[in-house]
Design an enzyme around this catalytic site. Structure first.
Site, PDB file in Angstrom:
ATOM      1  N   ASP A 177       0.785  -1.251   0.213  1.00  0.00           N
ATOM      2  CA  ASP A 177       0.059   0.066  -0.007  1.00  0.00           C
ATOM      3  C   ASP A 177       0.714   1.321   0.174  1.00  0.00           C
ATOM      4  OD1 ASP A 177      -2.273  -1.486   0.074  1.00  0.00           O
ATOM      5  OD2 ASP A 177      -2.565  -1.313   2.073  1.00  0.00           O
TER       6      ASP A 177
ATOM      7  N   HIS B 202      29.323   8.447  -8.975  1.00  0.00           N
ATOM      8  CA  HIS B 202      27.691   8.204  -8.468  1.00  0.00           C
ATOM      9  C   HIS B 202      27.489   7.492  -7.302  1.00  0.00           C
ATOM     10  CE1 HIS B 202      25.948   9.404 -12.624  1.00  0.00           C
ATOM     11  NE2 HIS B 202      26.518  10.369 -12.243  1.00  0.00           N
TER      12      HIS B 202
ATOM     13  N   ASP C 114      28.260  15.835  -2.621  1.00  0.00           N
ATOM     14  CA  ASP C 114      27.439  16.616  -3.921  1.00  0.00           C
ATOM     15  C   ASP C 114      26.008  16.250  -3.359  1.00  0.00           C
ATOM     16  OD1 ASP C 114      26.109  17.041  -6.256  1.00  0.00           O
ATOM     17  OD2 ASP C 114      27.299  15.810  -7.374  1.00  0.00           O
TER      18      ASP C 114
ATOM     19  N   ASP D  71      22.584  22.435  -7.399  1.00  0.00           N
ATOM     20  CA  ASP D  71      23.252  20.995  -7.478  1.00  0.00           C
ATOM     21  C   ASP D  71      24.817  21.726  -6.932  1.00  0.00           C
ATOM     22  OD1 ASP D  71      24.653  18.802  -8.290  1.00  0.00           O
ATOM     23  OD2 ASP D  71      24.184  18.983 -10.250  1.00  0.00           O
TER      24      ASP D  71
ATOM     25  N   HIS E 198      34.518  13.115 -16.727  1.00  0.00           N
ATOM     26  CA  HIS E 198      32.972  13.825 -17.053  1.00  0.00           C
ATOM     27  C   HIS E 198      32.895  15.264 -17.467  1.00  0.00           C
ATOM     28  CE1 HIS E 198      33.024  16.217 -13.228  1.00  0.00           C
ATOM     29  NE2 HIS E 198      33.461  15.205 -12.497  1.00  0.00           N
TER      30      HIS E 198
ATOM     31  N   HIS F  77      26.062  21.241 -16.585  1.00  0.00           N
ATOM     32  CA  HIS F  77      24.636  20.768 -17.185  1.00  0.00           C
ATOM     33  C   HIS F  77      23.555  21.755 -17.030  1.00  0.00           C
ATOM     34  CE1 HIS F  77      23.331  19.417 -13.377  1.00  0.00           C
ATOM     35  NE2 HIS F  77      24.595  18.794 -13.257  1.00  0.00           N
TER      36      HIS F  77
ATOM     37  N   HIS G 204      19.305  17.613 -13.976  1.00  0.00           N
ATOM     38  CA  HIS G 204      19.920  17.897 -15.056  1.00  0.00           C
ATOM     39  C   HIS G 204      18.652  18.557 -16.163  1.00  0.00           C
ATOM     40  CE1 HIS G 204      23.580  14.827 -14.797  1.00  0.00           C
ATOM     41  NE2 HIS G 204      23.445  15.793 -13.637  1.00  0.00           N
TER      42      HIS G 204
ATOM     43  N   GLU H 257      31.443  22.336 -12.659  1.00  0.00           N
ATOM     44  CA  GLU H 257      31.763  21.289 -11.778  1.00  0.00           C
ATOM     45  C   GLU H 257      32.869  20.345 -12.004  1.00  0.00           C
ATOM     46  OE1 GLU H 257      28.801  17.861 -11.522  1.00  0.00           O
ATOM     47  OE2 GLU H 257      27.454  19.091 -12.954  1.00  0.00           O
TER      48      GLU H 257
ATOM     49  N   TYR I  77      39.777  12.938  -9.938  1.00  0.00           N
ATOM     50  CA  TYR I  77      39.649  11.359  -9.311  1.00  0.00           C
ATOM     51  C   TYR I  77      40.781  10.683  -9.490  1.00  0.00           C
ATOM     52  CZ  TYR I  77      35.184  13.924 -10.108  1.00  0.00           C
ATOM     53  OH  TYR I  77      34.250  14.825 -10.179  1.00  0.00           O
TER      54      TYR I  77
ATOM     55  N   ARG J 274      35.742  17.230  -6.222  1.00  0.00           N
ATOM     56  CA  ARG J 274      34.991  17.931  -7.161  1.00  0.00           C
ATOM     57  C   ARG J 274      34.334  19.083  -6.399  1.00  0.00           C
ATOM     58  NH1 ARG J 274      31.986  14.239  -8.597  1.00  0.00           N
ATOM     59  NH2 ARG J 274      30.075  14.374  -7.438  1.00  0.00           N
TER      60      ARG J 274
ATOM     61  N   GLU K 179      31.452  22.066  -7.291  1.00  0.00           N
ATOM     62  CA  GLU K 179      30.251  22.487  -7.998  1.00  0.00           C
ATOM     63  C   GLU K 179      29.513  23.710  -7.709  1.00  0.00           C
ATOM     64  OE1 GLU K 179      27.538  19.226  -8.465  1.00  0.00           O
ATOM     65  OE2 GLU K 179      26.873  20.125 -10.425  1.00  0.00           O
TER      66      GLU K 179
HETATM   67  N1  GLY Z   1      24.663  15.842  -8.601  1.00  0.00           N
HETATM   68  C1  GLY Z   1      24.472  15.225 -10.067  1.00  0.00           C
HETATM   69  C2  GLY Z   1      25.559  16.030 -10.652  1.00  0.00           C
HETATM   70  O1  GLY Z   1      26.447  16.831 -10.259  1.00  0.00           O
HETATM   71  O2  GLY Z   1      25.405  16.219 -11.954  1.00  0.00           O
HETATM   72 MN    MN Z   2      25.836  18.622 -11.659  1.00  0.00          MN
HETATM   73 MN    MN Z   3      26.251  17.623  -8.244  1.00  0.00          MN
END
Ligand code: GLY
Ligand code: MN
Ligand code: MN
Length: 439
Positions: free
Chosen positions: A33, A237, A254, A265, A344, A348, A355, A379, A383, A400, A402
């Site tokens: 439920d 991730h 993050d 973000d 990466h 974005h 995103h 960002e 690594y 990182r 960002e």
């Molecule tokens: N937190 C997701 C990204 O940085 O794209």
């Molecule tokens: Mn991001």
């Molecule tokens: Mn992020």
């Protein structure tokens, strides 16, 4: 006129020869439920501000009276006792400013009538199989009727090609909401920094951060928080957040809130014990410099890819200085050798979705140019995996940084600048308030 009415006016202009069908999200069962938390479809929310499940917005620019039509759930006393109040058909037109509201029960009967006379059906196929079936059946019915009289849509087109062009430029109201969300995200990160000390678990820091978001009124996180101690930071991730924080390592966070449907973000990286080691500091300074170089490229008229290129150059130069790469800067960039450490993109779009919608390339396959009102993350990161062929001293370090950047007429505004990132600030805040409330 509300913001939503103004947006619908612009959408109607984009759907001019047709009729658009924009469904709301439905609830999604988690088990027995219990449902997953409901969150409205972003396109539907953008046009209505209505956050009930199981509704359909229809935009019919050619209709003489019903240009904006909403189908929604009927009121139901028994169900409302269990799952909450519903707006209901009777109140919808006045409350949401639509021309006409119908029960969702009437969707299958009325859709073919609204399709009649339109040349194009604007509907995003492939989202929900049951809704696809209903819409395609209605189209077939409308076409069948049109054999004898009138016309029916001959083409199906993607409404996103209209709506997402609108969503990529944020209005003053949207920017105000993003600023409020960014302020809460800063409070969360500061709480996390203050709570950090060796021996705690990643989830304890996650809880300290997210408590601040909720305490400030945020409905939810914008995405699952990544609270990654030590070499968990090299897993892009990572979000299990179950490990113990180890003295002498870094913590990469993050995490950001979603407030009134707008996402932030933000990533920050700080030392678990409040002091960067020499190697951590060296990597951190490269990433910080790469971010500054990238942010300087966030200007109206610059190509979107320019800030990624700036970050890549600074990171490559820094890795060469540390002898983690060898050869020339240009050769490393051309052969993308930096990707062993920076794999990466640098940003974005951001908005209703973390995103967010919006193109990165134009029809000539060129990078789009930044325009005032666009919001992007910046960002960069480095690594260094434990199992890489690197200098031992740097292995396990992941950094990182960002931020969220609004493109303005004259350059940019860093919406998330209140979240500390200078080494001196981090070293004085981290561990300074275990358990204390943020003023
Ligand atoms: N937190 C997701 C990204 O940085 O794209
Ligand atoms: Mn991001
Ligand atoms: Mn992020």
């Amino acid at each position: 006129m509300t913001d939503y009415q103004e947006r619908r006016g612009r959408a109607l202009a984009g759907f001019l020869d047709g009729v658009a069908v924009i469904p709301a999200s439905s609830t999604c069962a988690r088990n027995s439920d219990t449902d997953y938390e409901f969150r409205q479809n972003s396109d539907f929310f953008y046009l209505t501000g209505f956050d009930e499940p199981d509704a359909v917005l229809l935009l019919a620019p050619g209709h003489t009276e019903h240009r904006v039509v909403l189908f929604l759930r009927d009121r139901n006393r028994a169900e409302e006792i269990w799952t909450g109040r519903r707006l209901g058909v009777e109140r919808a037109a006045a409350h949401l400013g639509v021309d006409c509201a119908h029960s969702l029960e009437e969707l299958d009967t009325l859709l073919p009538e609204y399709f009649s006379g339109a040349h194009t059906l604007w509907y995003e196929l492939g989202g929900d199989a049951e809704m696809d079936r209903r819409v395609v059946n209605a189209l077939a019915t409308a076409r069948y009727k049109a054999r004898r009289r009138g016309t029916a849509p001959g083409a199906i087109a993607q409404p996103s090609s209209v709506l997402h062009r609108l969503r990529e430029i944020k209005s003053a109201e949207e920017i105000a909401t993003l600023r409020r969300a960014a302020a809460l995200t800063a409070r969360g990160h500061i709480a996390g920094m203050r709570a950090t000390r060796p021996g705690l678990f990643e989830y304890e820091i996650e809880a300290a951060i997210e408590y601040e978001y909720r305490r400030g009124g945020a409905q939810r996180e914008a995405y699952e928080s990544i609270v990654a101690g030590g070499d968990n930071a090299t897993v892009l991730h990572y979000s299990t957040n179950r490990q113990r924080l180890i003295d002498g390592t870094l913590l990469l966070v993050d995490s950001a809130c979603e407030l009134d449907y707008y996402a932030t973000d933000v990533t920050r990286t700080w030392p678990v014990n409040g002091r960067f080691t020499g190697e951590e500091r060296a990597i951190y300074e490269i990433v910080l410099a790469a971010q500054a170089a990238a942010i300087a490229q966030v200007q109206p008229g610059k190509p979107q890819k320019a800030f990624h290129q700036a970050a890549v150059r600074t990171i490559t130069e820094g890795l060469l200085d540390l002898k983690l790469l060898e050869g020339s800067v240009d050769e490393n960039i051309e052969r993308e050798l930096y990707r062993d450490y920076y794999m990466h993109g640098t940003g974005h779009w951001l908005g209703l979705d973390v995103h967010d919608v919006g193109n990165y390339r134009d029809v000539q396959d060129e990078s789009v140019l930044l325009r005032p009102g666009m919001v992007t993350t910046v960002e960069p990161g480095i690594y260094i995996h434990r199992d890489s062929e690197s200098d031992e001293r740097f292995k396990g370090i992941g950094v990182r940084i960002e931020d969220d950047l609004l493109v303005t007429e004259s350059g940019h505004e860093n919406l998330t600048a209140a979240t500390p990132k200078k080494i001196s600030e981090l070293e004085s805040i981290v561990g300074s308030g275990v358990g204390a409330a943020i003023p």
